[in-house]
Design an enzyme around this catalytic site. Sequence first.
Site, PDB file in Angstrom:
ATOM      1  N   LYS A  53      15.469  44.868 -36.228  1.00  0.00           N
ATOM      2  CA  LYS A  53      15.365  46.332 -36.283  1.00  0.00           C
ATOM      3  C   LYS A  53      16.660  46.952 -36.799  1.00  0.00           C
ATOM      4  O   LYS A  53      17.752  46.604 -36.335  1.00  0.00           O
ATOM      5  CB  LYS A  53      15.070  46.888 -34.889  1.00  0.00           C
ATOM      6  CG  LYS A  53      15.012  48.410 -34.845  1.00  0.00           C
ATOM      7  CD  LYS A  53      15.147  48.931 -33.421  1.00  0.00           C
ATOM      8  CE  LYS A  53      15.256  50.463 -33.441  1.00  0.00           C
ATOM      9  NZ  LYS A  53      15.673  50.985 -32.129  1.00  0.00           N
ATOM     10  N   HIS A 113      22.319  49.624 -35.441  1.00  0.00           N
ATOM     11  CA  HIS A 113      22.208  51.073 -35.592  1.00  0.00           C
ATOM     12  C   HIS A 113      23.482  51.623 -36.214  1.00  0.00           C
ATOM     13  O   HIS A 113      24.581  51.277 -35.789  1.00  0.00           O
ATOM     14  CB  HIS A 113      21.974  51.741 -34.233  1.00  0.00           C
ATOM     15  CG  HIS A 113      20.739  51.258 -33.546  1.00  0.00           C
ATOM     16  ND1 HIS A 113      20.688  50.035 -32.911  1.00  0.00           N
ATOM     17  CD2 HIS A 113      19.507  51.807 -33.423  1.00  0.00           C
ATOM     18  CE1 HIS A 113      19.468  49.862 -32.414  1.00  0.00           C
ATOM     19  NE2 HIS A 113      18.739  50.916 -32.718  1.00  0.00           N
TER      20      HIS A 113
END
EC number: 4.2.1.10
Length: 229
Positions: free
Chosen positions: A146, A121
């Site tokens: 992700k 992230h």
Amino acid sequence: MRRTKIVVPIMLTELTELEKVSVSDYHSADIVEWRADFLSADDIFEMAPKFFEKFKESKILFTLRTVREGGNIQVSEKKYLQILQEILKFDPDYIDVEYFSHGPSFAALKNYREKIVLSYHNFDEVPTDLTSRLIKMHEEGTAFVKVAVMPERECDVLDLLQITRDMTLEYGNHFISMAMGDLGRLSRISGYLTGSCWTFASLENSSAPGQISLKETVEILDLLENELA
């Protein structure tokens, strides 16, 4: 039938809040994400058996999002690993591991690759080395990879969509990507084009900027993807 799976976070801040959660509210979700980083480690351990029992009919993703990657908990490497190892005893369907922030913990958990969502992230930008980061993460052989990044302009969103599409075509359909904020909302509903296989939607409080509600996400994806599956 939708291609893109919808993940809905549950963010509890106190032990007593679990009793008030209605499982039926999450029936439209494909996966329930327990965002446990709003609790202390001791409270996570105490809540775990109750949470997994309550959502035993649901697929569960366990996430401990640390401050370094935009979350709410700051723990040592040792404590981070201890929490994940304890949760694995409850056999979650998936468990999030922050690859670049907690590499040693991932190394200790490699035997659980089939459950791991390897994540990265960046709340500041879409990094110029995103493709190389994705390749490095893909090579670890986890269930999913992700990335969530923050676009500064429209072309950043388009770049992410193209990178995701390229990675999916080259390496297969196990990438999850999103551009955060209002600017990045398109990335949350365009998996049928890019290959991003999960999207995150909110029931009440969103877990990331730009997240769309569960109701709206279901309606949009049903409209876009119904004839494609």
